[in-house]
Design a protein around this motif. Structure first.
Motif, PDB file in Angstrom:
ATOM      1  N   THR A 169     -90.445 -32.018 -68.254  1.00 19.07           N
ATOM      2  CA  THR A 169     -91.123 -32.391 -68.457  1.00 19.07           C
ATOM      3  C   THR A 169     -90.806 -33.396 -69.603  1.00 19.07           C
ATOM      4  OG1 THR A 169     -93.053 -31.564 -68.077  1.00 19.07           O
ATOM      5  CG2 THR A 169     -93.051 -33.281 -65.998  1.00 19.07           C
ATOM      6  N   GLN A 170     -90.898 -32.287 -71.081  1.00 19.99           N
ATOM      7  CA  GLN A 170     -91.067 -32.136 -72.415  1.00 19.99           C
ATOM      8  C   GLN A 170     -89.988 -31.558 -72.690  1.00 19.99           C
ATOM      9  OE1 GLN A 170     -94.427 -30.797 -74.869  1.00 19.99           O
ATOM     10  NE2 GLN A 170     -95.721 -31.449 -72.621  1.00 19.99           N
ATOM     11  N   ILE A 230     -88.673 -35.960 -67.831  1.00 18.49           N
ATOM     12  CA  ILE A 230     -88.727 -36.201 -69.216  1.00 18.49           C
ATOM     13  C   ILE A 230     -89.596 -37.143 -70.073  1.00 18.49           C
ATOM     14  CG2 ILE A 230     -87.639 -35.672 -72.008  1.00 18.49           C
ATOM     15  CD1 ILE A 230     -87.017 -33.645 -70.911  1.00 18.49           C
ATOM     16  N   VAL A 287     -91.435 -36.738 -72.634  1.00 16.35           N
ATOM     17  CA  VAL A 287     -92.559 -35.910 -74.062  1.00 16.35           C
ATOM     18  C   VAL A 287     -90.896 -35.284 -75.085  1.00 16.35           C
ATOM     19  CG1 VAL A 287     -93.878 -34.328 -75.363  1.00 16.35           C
ATOM     20  CG2 VAL A 287     -95.041 -35.772 -73.496  1.00 16.35           C
ATOM     21  N   ASN A 340     -90.878 -33.926 -78.602  1.00 12.36           N
ATOM     22  CA  ASN A 340     -90.910 -33.486 -79.547  1.00 12.36           C
ATOM     23  C   ASN A 340     -90.399 -33.417 -80.559  1.00 12.36           C
ATOM     24  OD1 ASN A 340     -94.367 -32.597 -78.208  1.00 12.36           O
ATOM     25  ND2 ASN A 340     -92.520 -31.388 -77.384  1.00 12.36           N
TER      26      ASN A 340
END
Length: 171
Positions: free
Chosen positions: A20-21, A42, A44, A46
């Protein structure tokens, strides 16, 4: 954070579905990385995730992403195109800074924020349309975009920061 930080020999990477990130600095300085597959899981990406992935030529962002973090694609000097989904609402500081091969980018209509230096030094970028929901053009947003010949600004614009279009010699 730093999943493949400075994995200088890494050429391609498949992120498995269910992730997911993408953490901060995950692919930072992976300058041999040419392709990456982002699954729809996905949500996020960063900041600095793909900083200086200088061999990366294109990437498709899934429509599960709503923002591009600070310096996410900064220094991706071979990036020629990027497909931003309609779900994007913000583009972070320096997000595409020094993407010198980026020839065009369509900013989705839902975007309300474009950070300082977001497209600075994108010397191959020729035109840009700013969506109506954007009210501010921050400092250095398009500085040194020497190939820029057209910027369409919305009527909603209330602020243009210092040096926002500094050295845009094509305008």
């Amino acid at each position: 954070n730093g999943l493949c930080y400075e994995c200088t020999s890494l050429t391609d990477f498949v992120i498995p579905d269910g992730v997911t990130q993408i953490g901060y600095f995950s692919f930072h300085n992976c300058y041999s990385l040419t392709s990456i597959d982002l699954p729809d899981s996905i949500t996020v990406i960063n900041g600095d995730a793909f900083w200086n992935c200088s061999s990366l030529t294109s990437i498709v962002i899934p429509d599960t992403i709503t923002s591009i973090g600070e310096y996410t694609f900064s220094q991706c000097t071979s990036l020629t195109s990027i497909d931003l989904p309609d779900s994007i609402t913000s583009i972070g500081y320096g997000a595409f800074g020094s993407c010198k091969s980026l020839t065009g980018i369509s900013i989705p209509e839902r975007v309300t924020f474009i950070g300082a230096g977001a497209f600075s030094n994108c010397s191959s970028l020729t035109e840009i349309d700013i969506p109506d929901r954007v009210t501010r053009i921050e400092t250095w947003t398009f500085a040194d975009c020497t190939g820029l010949t057209s910027i369409t600004l919305p009527d909603t614009l209330t602020y243009i920061g210092d040096s926002a279009i500094y050295n845009c010699t094509g305008l």
